[in-house]
Each structure stands twice: as structure tokens, then as C-alpha cells.
Design a protein around this motif. Structure first.
Motif, PDB file in Angstrom:
ATOM      1  N   TRP A   2       0.835  -1.202   0.000  1.00  0.00           N
ATOM      2  CA  TRP A   2       0.000   0.000   0.000  1.00  0.00           C
ATOM      3  C   TRP A   2       0.867   1.249   0.000  1.00  0.00           C
ATOM      4  CZ3 TRP A   2      -5.090   0.387  -0.755  1.00  0.00           C
ATOM      5  CH2 TRP A   2      -5.851  -0.780  -0.631  1.00  0.00           C
ATOM      6  N   GLU A  31      -6.862   3.490  -5.656  1.00  0.00           N
ATOM      7  CA  GLU A  31      -6.876   2.756  -6.916  1.00  0.00           C
ATOM      8  C   GLU A  31      -5.528   2.061  -7.041  1.00  0.00           C
ATOM      9  OE1 GLU A  31      -6.752   4.515 -11.193  1.00  0.00           O
ATOM     10  OE2 GLU A  31      -8.856   4.454 -10.541  1.00  0.00           O
ATOM     11  N   HIS A  32      -5.533   0.778  -7.338  1.00  0.00           N
ATOM     12  CA  HIS A  32      -4.297  -0.011  -7.473  1.00  0.00           C
ATOM     13  C   HIS A  32      -3.425   0.101  -6.223  1.00  0.00           C
ATOM     14  CE1 HIS A  32      -5.473  -0.551 -11.603  1.00  0.00           C
ATOM     15  NE2 HIS A  32      -5.463   0.766 -11.792  1.00  0.00           N
ATOM     16  N   GLN A  33      -4.041   0.065  -5.061  1.00  0.00           N
ATOM     17  CA  GLN A  33      -3.385   0.127  -3.752  1.00  0.00           C
ATOM     18  C   GLN A  33      -2.624   1.437  -3.518  1.00  0.00           C
ATOM     19  OE1 GLN A  33      -1.328  -3.758  -3.423  1.00  0.00           O
ATOM     20  NE2 GLN A  33      -2.902  -4.205  -1.899  1.00  0.00           N
ATOM     21  N   ILE A  34      -3.055   2.502  -4.198  1.00  0.00           N
ATOM     22  CA  ILE A  34      -2.511   3.838  -3.953  1.00  0.00           C
ATOM     23  C   ILE A  34      -3.644   4.713  -3.422  1.00  0.00           C
ATOM     24  CG2 ILE A  34      -1.452   5.901  -4.940  1.00  0.00           C
ATOM     25  CD1 ILE A  34      -0.213   4.064  -7.081  1.00  0.00           C
ATOM     26  N   TYR A  36      -5.332   7.928  -2.757  1.00  0.00           N
ATOM     27  CA  TYR A  36      -5.190   9.217  -3.432  1.00  0.00           C
ATOM     28  C   TYR A  36      -6.169  10.280  -2.934  1.00  0.00           C
ATOM     29  CZ  TYR A  36      -9.280   7.794  -6.169  1.00  0.00           C
ATOM     30  OH  TYR A  36     -10.537   7.394  -6.548  1.00  0.00           O
ATOM     31  N   SER A  63     -14.486   2.231  -4.296  1.00  0.00           N
ATOM     32  CA  SER A  63     -13.124   2.753  -4.213  1.00  0.00           C
ATOM     33  C   SER A  63     -12.714   3.037  -2.761  1.00  0.00           C
ATOM     34  CB  SER A  63     -12.958   4.014  -5.065  1.00  0.00           C
ATOM     35  OG  SER A  63     -13.746   5.077  -4.559  1.00  0.00           O
TER      36      SER A  63
END
Length: 120
Positions: A2, A31-34, A36, A63
Motif C-alpha cells: 500500500w 486505486e491499485h493500492q494507492i 489518493y 473505491s
């Protein structure tokens, strides 16, 4: 693994300072383990030792990956109430502690295990 965007973590720290002497709380969006973005939950109740999320007021949004909240005491370890909330709200959770700088935070899994969180 993460990660969190630096600007998102800075926003969390600023919101936590603004909430003093109360705790600040929000949900995390990723999103995609980021991670934001944070999402405020309508009707949340913030007090000096708690944040109550009224999850029934939230729109369905896949999300959301967890939560963030502050501890004005500076302690970034989860309480029993925190652990209960973690188990119901996603795989990653962040606790930030006073004085709300970029070094005073901890991340945890839904089970309360420490989680490495990279700042990008």
C-alpha cells in the motif's frame, strides 16, 4: 504493498490540526493500492476521543478501502473501538497523532496488524 500520495497525507494532517481538540475522521479512497483521496462521511460526529461514522449516509462506492482518523493524544496505536471499526470498513486504516506531522502516523490492516505504507 500500500502507498499514499504525499499530498493526501498532508491534507489529512492539516484536517487533523483543524479539528483540534476533536478527532478527525474520513474514509480512504484508492486505486491499485494507492491512496489518493479522503472522503468525508456526511453526519459524522467528532469528539475529543471518538469519531462516529454514520455509514448509512454514504453512497455505495467500491473505491473506499478503509479509514483514517486522528488521535489528539499523539498515540497512533488503535483502541479496541478502532479495531472493531477496522474490521468493518476495509483492508487499510491510518491513525495520525498530534502534532500531525509527516512522521507521526501508523497504518494497520483490518485485523489491527501493523502495515507498511509508502509515501509517494
Amino acid at each position: 504493498m500500500w502507498s499514499i500520495r504525499e499530498r493526501t497525507l498532508k491534507m489529512i494532517m492539516e484536517a487533523s490540526r483543524d479539528a483540534l481538540p476533536n478527532e478527525f475522521g474520513a474514509l480512504l479512497r484508492a486505486e491499485h493500492q494507492i491512496i489518493y483521496e479522503i472522503a468525508l462521511v456526511p453526519g459524522s460526529i467528532n469528539g475529543p476521543v471518538h469519531v462516529i461514522f454514520r455509514t448509512y449516509t454514504m453512497p455505495l462506492d467500491f473505491s473506499y478501502v478503509g479509514s483514517v482518523h486522528s488521535h489528539p493524544s499523539g498515540n497512533t496505536h488503535p483502541s479496541d473501538a478502532d479495531l472493531h471499526m477496522f474490521s468493518n470498513t476495509g483492508p487499510v486504516h491510518i491513525i495520525v497523532g498530534y502534532p500531525y506531522n509527516m512522521n507521526n502516523f501508523s497504518a494497520y490492516t483490518r485485523n489491527g496488524d501493523p502495515l507498511k505504507l509508502n509515501i509517494i
